[in-house]
Design a protein around this motif. Structure first.
Motif, mmCIF file in Angstrom:
data_model
loop_
_atom_site.group_PDB
_atom_site.id
_atom_site.type_symbol
_atom_site.label_atom_id
_atom_site.label_comp_id
_atom_site.label_asym_id
_atom_site.label_seq_id
_atom_site.Cartn_x
_atom_site.Cartn_y
_atom_site.Cartn_z
ATOM 1 N N LEU A 39 3.823 5.596 4.442
ATOM 2 C CA LEU A 39 3.019 5.055 3.345
ATOM 3 C C LEU A 39 2.655 3.598 3.610
ATOM 4 N N LEU A 40 3.660 2.798 3.986
ATOM 5 C CA LEU A 40 3.401 1.373 4.188
ATOM 6 C C LEU A 40 2.473 1.146 5.377
ATOM 7 N N ARG A 41 2.658 1.952 6.425
ATOM 8 C CA ARG A 41 1.759 1.802 7.579
ATOM 9 C C ARG A 41 0.336 2.191 7.211
ATOM 10 N N LEU A 42 0.202 3.277 6.425
ATOM 11 C CA LEU A 42 -1.136 3.706 6.003
ATOM 12 C C LEU A 42 -1.819 2.605 5.208
ATOM 13 N N LEU A 43 -1.025 1.937 4.351
ATOM 14 C CA LEU A 43 -1.605 0.904 3.494
ATOM 15 C C LEU A 43 -2.007 -0.333 4.282
ATOM 16 N N SER A 44 -1.406 -0.492 5.459
ATOM 17 C CA SER A 44 -1.778 -1.665 6.249
ATOM 18 C C SER A 44 -2.978 -1.362 7.146
ATOM 19 N N GLU A 45 -3.376 -0.080 7.215
ATOM 20 C CA GLU A 45 -4.549 0.290 8.024
ATOM 21 C C GLU A 45 -5.787 0.347 7.127
ATOM 22 N N GLU A 46 -6.967 0.300 7.733
ATOM 23 C CA GLU A 46 -8.190 0.586 6.977
ATOM 24 C C GLU A 46 -8.120 2.011 6.456
ATOM 25 N N PRO A 47 -8.614 2.356 5.275
ATOM 26 C CA PRO A 47 -9.287 1.483 4.320
ATOM 27 C C PRO A 47 -8.318 0.767 3.375
ATOM 28 N N GLY A 48 -7.022 0.904 3.577
ATOM 29 C CA GLY A 48 -6.099 0.082 2.813
ATOM 30 C C GLY A 48 -5.658 0.654 1.488
ATOM 31 N N TRP A 49 -6.038 1.877 1.177
ATOM 32 C CA TRP A 49 -5.550 2.522 -0.038
ATOM 33 C C TRP A 49 -5.144 3.943 0.293
ATOM 34 N N VAL A 50 -4.278 4.513 -0.535
ATOM 35 C CA VAL A 50 -3.788 5.876 -0.302
ATOM 36 C C VAL A 50 -3.842 6.651 -1.616
ATOM 37 N N ASP A 51 -4.321 7.885 -1.531
ATOM 38 C CA ASP A 51 -4.298 8.776 -2.688
ATOM 39 C C ASP A 51 -2.862 9.307 -2.808
ATOM 40 N N LEU A 52 -2.170 8.851 -3.834
ATOM 41 C CA LEU A 52 -0.733 9.142 -3.910
ATOM 42 C C LEU A 52 -0.443 10.609 -4.198
ATOM 43 N N LYS A 53 -1.307 11.239 -4.989
ATOM 44 C CA LYS A 53 -1.067 12.667 -5.267
ATOM 45 C C LYS A 53 -1.137 13.467 -3.971
ATOM 46 N N GLY A 54 -2.155 13.177 -3.181
ATOM 47 C CA GLY A 54 -2.333 13.865 -1.904
ATOM 48 C C GLY A 54 -1.176 13.576 -0.966
ATOM 49 N N PHE A 55 -0.741 12.314 -0.966
ATOM 50 C CA PHE A 55 0.364 11.926 -0.090
ATOM 51 C C PHE A 55 1.627 12.690 -0.469
ATOM 52 N N ALA A 56 1.930 12.716 -1.775
ATOM 53 C CA ALA A 56 3.152 13.394 -2.236
ATOM 54 C C ALA A 56 3.083 14.888 -1.936
ATOM 55 N N ARG A 57 1.886 15.455 -2.066
ATOM 56 C CA ARG A 57 1.768 16.888 -1.802
ATOM 57 C C ARG A 57 1.903 17.177 -0.312
ATOM 58 N N ALA A 58 1.246 16.374 0.526
ATOM 59 C CA ALA A 58 1.314 16.606 1.973
ATOM 60 C C ALA A 58 2.755 16.521 2.465
ATOM 61 N N ARG A 59 3.515 15.585 1.876
ATOM 62 C CA ARG A 59 4.905 15.400 2.303
ATOM 63 C C ARG A 59 5.871 16.266 1.510
ATOM 64 N N ASN A 60 5.329 17.076 0.622
ATOM 65 C CA ASN A 60 6.139 17.923 -0.250
ATOM 66 C C ASN A 60 7.244 17.133 -0.958
ATOM 67 N N LEU A 61 6.836 16.089 -1.674
ATOM 68 C CA LEU A 61 7.792 15.312 -2.471
ATOM 69 C C LEU A 61 7.794 15.866 -3.893
ATOM 70 N N THR A 62 8.966 16.013 -4.477
ATOM 71 C CA THR A 62 9.014 16.383 -5.888
ATOM 72 C C THR A 62 8.540 15.187 -6.703
ATOM 73 N N ALA A 63 8.263 15.416 -7.997
ATOM 74 C CA ALA A 63 7.806 14.324 -8.857
ATOM 75 C C ALA A 63 8.819 13.176 -8.842
ATOM 76 N N GLU A 64 10.114 13.531 -8.897
ATOM 77 C CA GLU A 64 11.149 12.481 -8.936
ATOM 78 C C GLU A 64 11.197 11.717 -7.614
ATOM 79 N N ALA A 65 11.147 12.463 -6.505
ATOM 80 C CA ALA A 65 11.212 11.811 -5.195
ATOM 81 C C ALA A 65 10.004 10.904 -4.996
ATOM 82 N N ALA A 66 8.833 11.360 -5.471
ATOM 83 C CA ALA A 66 7.626 10.555 -5.323
ATOM 84 C C ALA A 66 7.765 9.278 -6.151
ATOM 85 N N GLU A 67 8.204 9.440 -7.400
ATOM 86 C CA GLU A 67 8.359 8.295 -8.299
ATOM 87 C C GLU A 67 9.295 7.264 -7.676
ATOM 88 N N GLU A 68 10.384 7.750 -7.114
ATOM 89 C CA GLU A 68 11.366 6.878 -6.473
ATOM 90 C C GLU A 68 10.742 6.143 -5.278
#
Ligand SMILES: Nc1nc2c(ncn2[C@@H]2O[C@H](COP(=O)(O)OP(=O)(O)OP(=O)(O)O)[C@@H](O)[C@H]2O)c(=O)[nH]1
Ligand SMILES: [Mg+2]
Length: 649
Positions: free
Chosen positions: A383-412
């Motif tokens: 996540l942090l590396r993605l944010l340091s690359e262009e375009p500098g923003w990340v769609d968090l829902k997509g990120f959590a889904r791609a990594r299969n994070l539960t709602a709690e794990a994502a929130e954390e």
């Protein structure tokens, strides 16, 4: 733990599973008739304290490799079976390559049919096998000679297997539920049952899940985990799920489908992956090569587009975009295997980096840098590396889904990461802190420049502001979310459709200022019946268009309000009229006003009184009920405080 067999045809895989479990997994009449395995076979062995071992027996025949790959996906442990009389054969090598590409890191090499050879041959074979295994995950695996006929070595093999089961790291229980379907059938009195390997998460009776890619919804009515009735099933187990739901039957679910937590249902027809061409290939892989792709239990024709090179040499790795002939469920980290397009040999495989990649700009350096960031195994690092690359923003829902994070794990993860989160329209985006500061400064600079250049403008419309950011063009939804956050933070202000810096006030040109003073005198004189645009034009000797343009600008500045077409009132006067309507309603028995009573109260003509009330309806100050109107007190303040004129009739 789920154990899979692998190895050349006739080398004794099924006989070995029978020796270990007592179950003959070759059940199809064709399998019996031909004496070979065709489809996957399943058996279980209860092991006291470490639970139950699940076995997936695969066919060795080269025609059925697609079944072998489906069975091997998701296994924790492999038994690579090699007949001591034959030694390594073509599918020994191919199955070894496949389990290696699938990332199966643990296993035992079983030298079967030892009763047919002498000790010298076994010693010779062991040396040969070491060189075969070199460079694969099984390089250091134990080699155990056995005979399914005499039973020799079976006890040793069992001991090794039970040790391995005890030493297995507990399956990663995290993540939302995901099961790769390998069979679906229907049982009398029970209904639709699907079986498969649980790749992640856990399932409980009563859970509502989705079938992917079809999107059908299903409820879990019953569970068998590792062949026994259970309340729940989890990663590292084979499960049978009894599913119910509208449209759910055995024919609508197939091998290759997933049964998933609904949040994971997002089929894709395109994957970005890091791939490897097997060193045993004779020719380089060219761009846009057609292949058969295997992922989970699914197999689909696909095309490989190389992203960071024109051709891929045997033994090398590359980034590739895979276009699928039909949609598939896939997540970050899924292993893939591909075979040549006529499915005669395995040519390579890899790992999914982005299950929902863009097609345009897929080879741009920025995009390749993003893929590099996505390859980070640790979610936070990625996540942090993605944010340091262009375009500098990340769609968090997509990120959590791609990594299969539960709602709690994502929130954390969001909470413990140095990110700025913005939300809008049900979507969440993150910016790195530094990038966010840059964006805020950029927005401030663009607005300041606009205010300086065009002081009579109330500000920039959202899209013009977005496009003016030039280098950092953000998609409309991301920009809207970012802007909403800036408005909340108070660094930007919104006035109608315009965005401006706090403190910016529209200044009129000296000519407009003089004209406005003339208009204002007339407006105040007219009070509740001010002149219209045409009247001002006549009395002040100015073209109608000029008067209208100025009044519209004054409306944007909230100094006047267009109550009816070309009929402007000072804002305070509108507030006075609203207060008058309010008082009138308070005075009436039922709290309602009529057009006639309002006309009498404000002393205008009937037509104008109705126009004013209709304007109040539009702005939500009044609520019309036939000929009557009620006042919405919560809306009364929208035109501000009533003006100096408190002498309401
Ligand atoms: N002598 C001897 N024969 C064996 C042994 N294990 C298996 N066989 C024989 O070898 C033949 C093939 O065994 P299978 O277990 O069906 O082989 P497989 O690897 O499952 O074959 P496919 O599933 O078709 O790839 C059968 O006739 C078995 O009886 C063994 O340890 N010793
Ligand atoms: Mg077999």
């Amino acid at each position: 733990m789920i154990v899979g067999t692998a190895g050349h045809i006739d080398h004794g895989k099924t006989a070995l599973v029978r020796a270990l479990t007592g179950v003959d997994t070759d059940r199809l009449p064709a399998e019996k008739a031909r004496g070979i395995t065709i489809d996957l076979g399943f058996a279980y062995r209860r092991v006291s304290e470490s639970g139950t071992l699940g076995f997936v027996d695969v066919p060795g025949h080269e025609k059925f490799i697609h079944n072998m790959v489906a069975g091997a996906a998701g296994i924790d442990f492999v038994l690579l079976v090699i007949a001591a009389d034959d030694g390594p054969m073509p599918q020994t090598r191919e199955h070894l390559q496949i389990v290696d590409l699938l990332g199966v890191e643990r296993g035992i090499v079983v030298l079967s049919k030892c009763d047919l050879v002498d000790a010298e041959r076994i010693a010779e074979l062991e040396a040969e096998l070491r060189s075969l295994l070199a460079g694969t995950a099984l390089a250091g695996a134990e080699i155990v000679p056995v005979s399914a006929v005499t039973g020799e070595g079976i006890a040793t093999l069992e001991a090794c297997l039970f040790d391995a089961a005890r030493g297995m790291p507990p399956p990663c229980r995290g993540g939302r539920f995901r099961l790769a379907v390998d069979r679906s059938f229907s049982l009398p009195g029970i209904g639709t049952v699907v079986t498969g390997t649980v790749f992640a998460g856990a399932v409980r009776i009563g859970d509502r899940l989705a079938i992917s890619p079809s999107g059908l919804a299903a409820r879990v009515r019953g569970i068998h985990a590792q062949n026994a009735p259970a309340e729940r099933g989890e990663a590292g187990q084979r499960c049978a799920l009894n599913l119910v739901g509208a449209g759910i039957d055995r024919d609508c679910i197939h091998r290759g489908d997933w049964v998933v937590d609904a949040a994971l249902h997002a089929p894709t027809e395109r994957l970005d992956a890091r791939i490897r061409l097997l060193a045993s290939e004779e020719r380089p892989l060219r761009h846009a090569a057609p292949v058969q792709l295997h992922l989970g239990a699914a197999r689909v024709p696909a095309q490989l587009a190389l992203l960071d090179r024109e051709r891929l040499l045997p033994g090398e790795e590359a980034l590739a975009q895979i276009a699928l002939d039909r949609p598939l469920g896939a997540l970050h980290g899924d292993h893939i295997v591909f075979r040549d397009h006529s499915a005669r040999r395995t040519i390579g495989g890899g790992v999914v980096l982005d299950p929902w990649p863009p097609q345009r700009g897929r080879r741009r350096p920025q995009r390749l840098a993003m893929l590099g960031a996505m390859a980070e195994p640790d979610a936070q690092q990625a996540l942090l590396r993605l944010l340091s690359e262009e375009p500098g923003w990340v769609d968090l829902k997509g990120f959590a889904r791609a990594r299969n994070l539960t709602a709690e794990a994502a929130e954390e993860l969001w909470r413990t990461s140095e990110i700025v989160r913005v939300d809008g329209g049900g979507a969440f985006f993150a910016f790195g802190r530094d990038n966010w500061q840059i964006l805020v400064r950029l927005v401030g600079a663009v607005l300041a420049e606009h205010h300086r250049k065009v002081p009579e403008s109330p500000g920039l419309e959202e899209n013009r502001l977005r496009l003016a950011l030039d280098m950092r063009r953000l998609p409309v939804n991301v920009f809207a979310a970012a802007l909403a956050a800036m408005v909340r933070e108070g660094v930007v202000q919104r006035g109608g459709p315009w965005l401006k810096l706090p403190g910016h006030a529209v200044r009129l040109t000296p000519v407009d200022q003089r004209l406005w003073e003339g208009i204002r005198v007339e407006m105040q004189r007219g009070r509740y019946q001010p002149p219209r645009v045409r009247d001002f034009a006549q009395t002040l000797g100015v073209p109608e268009d000029e008067v209208r343009r100025l009044l519209r600008q004054l409306a944007r500045m909230s100094l006047v309000v267009e109550v009816a077409h070309d009929h402007f009132y000072q804002r305070e006067t509108v507030a006075d009229l609203a207060a008058a309507a309010h008082l009138l309603a308070d005075d009436s028995r039922d709290g309602k006003i009529t057009a006639a009573s309002f006309r009498d109260r404000v002393g205008t003509g009937r037509k104008l009184a109705i126009q004013i009330l209709e304007f109040f309806d539009r702005s939500g100050i009044t609520l019309r009920e036939g000929d009557l109107r009620r006042i919405r007190k919560d809306r009364l303040a929208i035109f501000g405080e009533p003006g100096s004129d408190r002498s309401i009739p």
